[in-house]
Write a protein that holds these residues in place. Structure first.
Motif, PDB file in Angstrom:
ATOM      1  N   PRO A  55       0.750  -1.095  -0.007  1.00 18.49           N
ATOM      2  CA  PRO A  55      -0.270   0.033   0.115  1.00 18.49           C
ATOM      3  C   PRO A  55       0.886   1.377   0.046  1.00 18.49           C
ATOM      4  O   PRO A  55       1.996   1.371   0.663  1.00 18.49           O
ATOM      5  CB  PRO A  55      -0.809   0.096   1.406  1.00 18.49           C
ATOM      6  N   THR A  56       0.287   2.339  -0.685  1.00 17.33           N
ATOM      7  CA  THR A  56       1.297   3.554  -0.932  1.00 17.33           C
ATOM      8  C   THR A  56       1.404   4.304   0.485  1.00 17.33           C
ATOM      9  O   THR A  56       2.751   4.970   0.643  1.00 17.33           O
ATOM     10  CB  THR A  56       0.319   4.511  -1.863  1.00 17.33           C
ATOM     11  N   TRP A  57       0.520   4.103   1.456  1.00 18.80           N
ATOM     12  CA  TRP A  57       0.612   4.802   2.823  1.00 18.80           C
ATOM     13  C   TRP A  57       1.900   4.016   3.284  1.00 18.80           C
ATOM     14  O   TRP A  57       2.539   4.818   4.244  1.00 18.80           O
ATOM     15  CB  TRP A  57      -0.632   4.677   3.520  1.00 18.80           C
ATOM     16  N   ILE A  58       2.204   2.929   3.231  1.00 16.44           N
ATOM     17  CA  ILE A  58       3.335   2.336   3.832  1.00 16.44           C
ATOM     18  C   ILE A  58       4.702   2.842   3.120  1.00 16.44           C
ATOM     19  O   ILE A  58       5.514   2.929   4.030  1.00 16.44           O
ATOM     20  CB  ILE A  58       3.160   0.590   3.720  1.00 16.44           C
ATOM     21  N   GLY A  76     -11.083   6.062  -1.496  1.00 13.85           N
ATOM     22  CA  GLY A  76      -9.867   6.617  -1.312  1.00 13.85           C
ATOM     23  C   GLY A  76      -9.469   6.988   0.114  1.00 13.85           C
ATOM     24  O   GLY A  76      -8.365   7.069   0.564  1.00 13.85           O
ATOM     25  N   ALA A  77     -10.709   7.395   0.863  1.00 16.18           N
ATOM     26  CA  ALA A  77     -10.360   7.886   2.225  1.00 16.18           C
ATOM     27  C   ALA A  77     -10.021   6.813   3.159  1.00 16.18           C
ATOM     28  O   ALA A  77      -9.888   7.008   4.452  1.00 16.18           O
ATOM     29  CB  ALA A  77     -11.720   8.526   2.664  1.00 16.18           C
ATOM     30  N   THR A  78      -9.863   5.345   2.565  1.00 13.73           N
ATOM     31  CA  THR A  78      -9.716   4.356   3.587  1.00 13.73           C
ATOM     32  C   THR A  78      -8.167   3.991   3.037  1.00 13.73           C
ATOM     33  O   THR A  78      -7.806   4.296   2.109  1.00 13.73           O
ATOM     34  CB  THR A  78     -10.646   3.007   3.015  1.00 13.73           C
ATOM     35  N   PRO A  79      -7.416   3.079   4.030  1.00 12.54           N
ATOM     36  CA  PRO A  79      -5.893   2.683   3.750  1.00 12.54           C
ATOM     37  C   PRO A  79      -6.147   1.680   2.588  1.00 12.54           C
ATOM     38  O   PRO A  79      -4.921   0.765   2.483  1.00 12.54           O
ATOM     39  CB  PRO A  79      -5.304   2.671   4.887  1.00 12.54           C
ATOM     40  N   LEU A  80      -7.032   1.130   2.074  1.00 13.29           N
ATOM     41  CA  LEU A  80      -7.334  -0.170   1.251  1.00 13.29           C
ATOM     42  C   LEU A  80      -6.602   0.057   0.030  1.00 13.29           C
ATOM     43  O   LEU A  80      -6.671   1.231  -0.517  1.00 13.29           O
ATOM     44  CB  LEU A  80      -8.750  -0.396   1.166  1.00 13.29           C
ATOM     45  N   PRO A  81      -5.835  -0.980  -0.470  1.00 12.23           N
ATOM     46  CA  PRO A  81      -5.328  -0.974  -1.763  1.00 12.23           C
ATOM     47  C   PRO A  81      -6.431  -0.461  -2.864  1.00 12.23           C
ATOM     48  O   PRO A  81      -7.592  -0.834  -2.809  1.00 12.23           O
ATOM     49  CB  PRO A  81      -4.788  -2.254  -1.996  1.00 12.23           C
ATOM     50  N   SER A  82      -5.948   0.459  -3.693  1.00 11.60           N
ATOM     51  CA  SER A  82      -6.926   0.877  -4.730  1.00 11.60           C
ATOM     52  C   SER A  82      -6.624   0.334  -6.071  1.00 11.60           C
ATOM     53  O   SER A  82      -7.484   0.513  -7.112  1.00 11.60           O
ATOM     54  CB  SER A  82      -7.153   2.360  -4.778  1.00 11.60           C
ATOM     55  N   ASN A  83      -5.941  -0.658  -6.428  1.00 14.45           N
ATOM     56  CA  ASN A  83      -5.496  -1.101  -7.718  1.00 14.45           C
ATOM     57  C   ASN A  83      -6.816  -1.770  -8.362  1.00 14.45           C
ATOM     58  O   ASN A  83      -7.065  -1.566  -9.612  1.00 14.45           O
ATOM     59  CB  ASN A  83      -4.367  -2.156  -7.549  1.00 14.45           C
ATOM     60  N   MET A  84      -7.423  -2.632  -7.594  1.00 15.72           N
ATOM     61  CA  MET A  84      -8.593  -3.345  -8.294  1.00 15.72           C
ATOM     62  C   MET A  84      -9.836  -2.505  -8.657  1.00 15.72           C
ATOM     63  O   MET A  84     -10.466  -2.527  -9.464  1.00 15.72           O
ATOM     64  CB  MET A  84      -9.040  -4.538  -7.391  1.00 15.72           C
ATOM     65  N   TRP A  89      -8.564  11.710  -5.517  1.00 20.72           N
ATOM     66  CA  TRP A  89      -7.280  12.541  -5.026  1.00 20.72           C
ATOM     67  C   TRP A  89      -7.565  13.193  -3.511  1.00 20.72           C
ATOM     68  O   TRP A  89      -6.661  13.087  -2.593  1.00 20.72           O
ATOM     69  CB  TRP A  89      -7.002  13.683  -5.813  1.00 20.72           C
ATOM     70  N   PHE A  90      -8.684  13.720  -3.328  1.00 15.21           N
ATOM     71  CA  PHE A  90      -9.119  14.206  -2.003  1.00 15.21           C
ATOM     72  C   PHE A  90      -9.135  13.097  -1.071  1.00 15.21           C
ATOM     73  O   PHE A  90      -8.907  13.258   0.326  1.00 15.21           O
ATOM     74  CB  PHE A  90     -10.590  14.763  -2.124  1.00 15.21           C
ATOM     75  N   GLY A  91      -9.744  11.890  -1.297  1.00 17.59           N
ATOM     76  CA  GLY A  91      -9.790  10.811  -0.317  1.00 17.59           C
ATOM     77  C   GLY A  91      -8.407  10.380   0.207  1.00 17.59           C
ATOM     78  O   GLY A  91      -8.149   9.998   1.327  1.00 17.59           O
ATOM     79  N   ARG A  92      -7.461  10.291  -0.867  1.00 16.35           N
ATOM     80  CA  ARG A  92      -6.134   9.814  -0.670  1.00 16.35           C
ATOM     81  C   ARG A  92      -5.438  10.830   0.195  1.00 16.35           C
ATOM     82  O   ARG A  92      -4.876  10.377   1.114  1.00 16.35           O
ATOM     83  CB  ARG A  92      -5.395   9.393  -1.986  1.00 16.35           C
ATOM     84  N   ALA A  93      -5.703  12.141  -0.133  1.00 12.58           N
ATOM     85  CA  ALA A  93      -4.854  13.093   0.690  1.00 12.58           C
ATOM     86  C   ALA A  93      -5.381  13.075   2.036  1.00 12.58           C
ATOM     87  O   ALA A  93      -4.592  13.310   2.912  1.00 12.58           O
ATOM     88  CB  ALA A  93      -5.085  14.601  -0.006  1.00 12.58           C
ATOM     89  N   LEU A  94      -6.510  12.877   2.129  1.00 12.32           N
ATOM     90  CA  LEU A  94      -7.049  12.862   3.495  1.00 12.32           C
ATOM     91  C   LEU A  94      -6.625  11.462   4.411  1.00 12.32           C
ATOM     92  O   LEU A  94      -5.889  11.569   5.358  1.00 12.32           O
ATOM     93  CB  LEU A  94      -8.463  12.591   3.673  1.00 12.32           C
ATOM     94  N   SER A  95      -6.523  10.535   3.793  1.00  9.61           N
ATOM     95  CA  SER A  95      -6.009   9.082   4.381  1.00  9.61           C
ATOM     96  C   SER A  95      -4.798   9.180   4.531  1.00  9.61           C
ATOM     97  O   SER A  95      -4.119   8.480   5.660  1.00  9.61           O
ATOM     98  CB  SER A  95      -6.561   7.885   3.466  1.00  9.61           C
ATOM     99  N   TYR A  96      -3.769   9.695   3.520  1.00  7.72           N
ATOM    100  CA  TYR A  96      -2.437   9.743   3.785  1.00  7.72           C
ATOM    101  C   TYR A  96      -1.894  10.553   5.085  1.00  7.72           C
ATOM    102  O   TYR A  96      -1.098  10.194   5.715  1.00  7.72           O
ATOM    103  CB  TYR A  96      -1.767  10.081   2.626  1.00  7.72           C
ATOM    104  N   TYR A  97      -2.662  11.793   5.062  1.00  8.08           N
ATOM    105  CA  TYR A  97      -2.403  12.824   6.165  1.00  8.08           C
ATOM    106  C   TYR A  97      -2.591  11.899   7.440  1.00  8.08           C
ATOM    107  O   TYR A  97      -1.840  11.943   8.402  1.00  8.08           O
ATOM    108  CB  TYR A  97      -3.182  13.872   6.301  1.00  8.08           C
ATOM    109  N   VAL A  98      -3.973  10.990   7.654  1.00 13.85           N
ATOM    110  CA  VAL A  98      -4.159  10.336   8.768  1.00 13.85           C
ATOM    111  C   VAL A  98      -3.177   9.267   9.085  1.00 13.85           C
ATOM    112  O   VAL A  98      -2.610   9.303  10.192  1.00 13.85           O
ATOM    113  CB  VAL A  98      -5.544   9.800   8.886  1.00 13.85           C
ATOM    114  N   MET A  99      -2.840   8.428   8.276  1.00  9.16           N
ATOM    115  CA  MET A  99      -1.698   7.315   8.376  1.00  9.16           C
ATOM    116  C   MET A  99      -0.499   7.735   8.594  1.00  9.16           C
ATOM    117  O   MET A  99       0.292   7.284   9.296  1.00  9.16           O
ATOM    118  CB  MET A  99      -2.114   6.488   7.048  1.00  9.16           C
ATOM    119  N   LEU A 100      -0.086   8.998   8.089  1.00 11.34           N
ATOM    120  CA  LEU A 100       1.415   9.492   8.323  1.00 11.34           C
ATOM    121  C   LEU A 100       1.218  10.222   9.856  1.00 11.34           C
ATOM    122  O   LEU A 100       2.478  10.003  10.412  1.00 11.34           O
ATOM    123  CB  LEU A 100       1.630  10.489   7.136  1.00 11.34           C
TER     124      LEU A 100
END
Length: 205
Positions: A31-34, A107-115, A135-146
């Motif tokens: 996963p990208t967040w890792i 995107g707002a979850t840390p789940l892989p989005s490939n599929m 994009w907005f979902g991933r930006a939010l989830s990445y900030y939380v996970m980081l």
């Protein structure tokens, strides 16, 4: 870790490029967040907000590439599955901000989005909203996970050397999810609110 340190030398631009490549790959990637958390662990001076934006942008561009590549494989999908994909695509198009909401929630979850984007490719989805929402979902989830990476982060090297089977298992589950999704009779579900399946024949070789 040596590879990560080399990429870190290029700062945000190096991270941006590696994330495009990782997200353009359909399988066998963590996963990208890792990955982002690993870079942040190597260089804590990186700004969380900037890193989240860079991550979301790189991930979105990579998924755009993956979606377009996946669309070429639609010809291998059974006719019933093609019909189902068209039905759910038309349903999302009729809903205002349908693709935006669906992509944002995922995107707002840390789940892989490939599929998710492989499915979008098979659907030949063309809504710009699906990229904006993602994009907005991933930006939010990445900030939380980081922000909590010091608690949940497993080093990237450990992922590859000790838990590679976990990535394979996750990819297997993701592939199974796509097959399940394309086997749903969406016309029946949307019309009668009842779950029904068509024959799960995904690939026609």
């Amino acid at each position: 870790m040596d590879i990560l340190e080399i990429i870190t030398e290029f700062s945000y631009f190096g991270i941006f490029l590696i994330l495009i490549g990782v997200n353009a790959s359909p399988i066998l990637v963590p996963p990208t967040w890792i990955i982002l958390s690993s870079f942040y662990a190597l260089d804590p001076s990186l700004n969380l907000m900037t890193l989240s934006i860079i991550g979301a942008t790189g991930a979105t561009i990579g998924r755009f590439i993956l979606k377009n590549i996946s669309s070429y494989f639609r010809k291998f999908v059974g006719s019933e599955q093609q019909s189902n994909l068209d039905i759910i695509g038309d349903f999302l198009n009729r809903k205002k901000h349908g693709y935006f909401i669906a992509s944002f929630l995922f995107g707002a979850t840390p789940l892989p989005s490939n599929m998710l984007f492989i499915t979008y490719g098979l659907m030949r989805a063309k809504s710009f909203g699906l990229y904006v929402g993602f994009w907005f979902g991933r930006a939010l989830s990445y900030y939380v996970m980081l922000s909590i990476s010091n608690i949940v982060l497993t080093p990237l090297l450990e992922i590859f050397e000790e838990r590679y089977i976990g990535i394979l298992l996750l990819d297997g589950i993701s592939i199974g999810t796509v097959i399940f999704f394309t086997s749903i009779n969406w016309a029946h579900l949307i019309t009668y609110k009842k779950l029904k399946f068509v024959r799960p024949r995904l690939w026609r070789f």
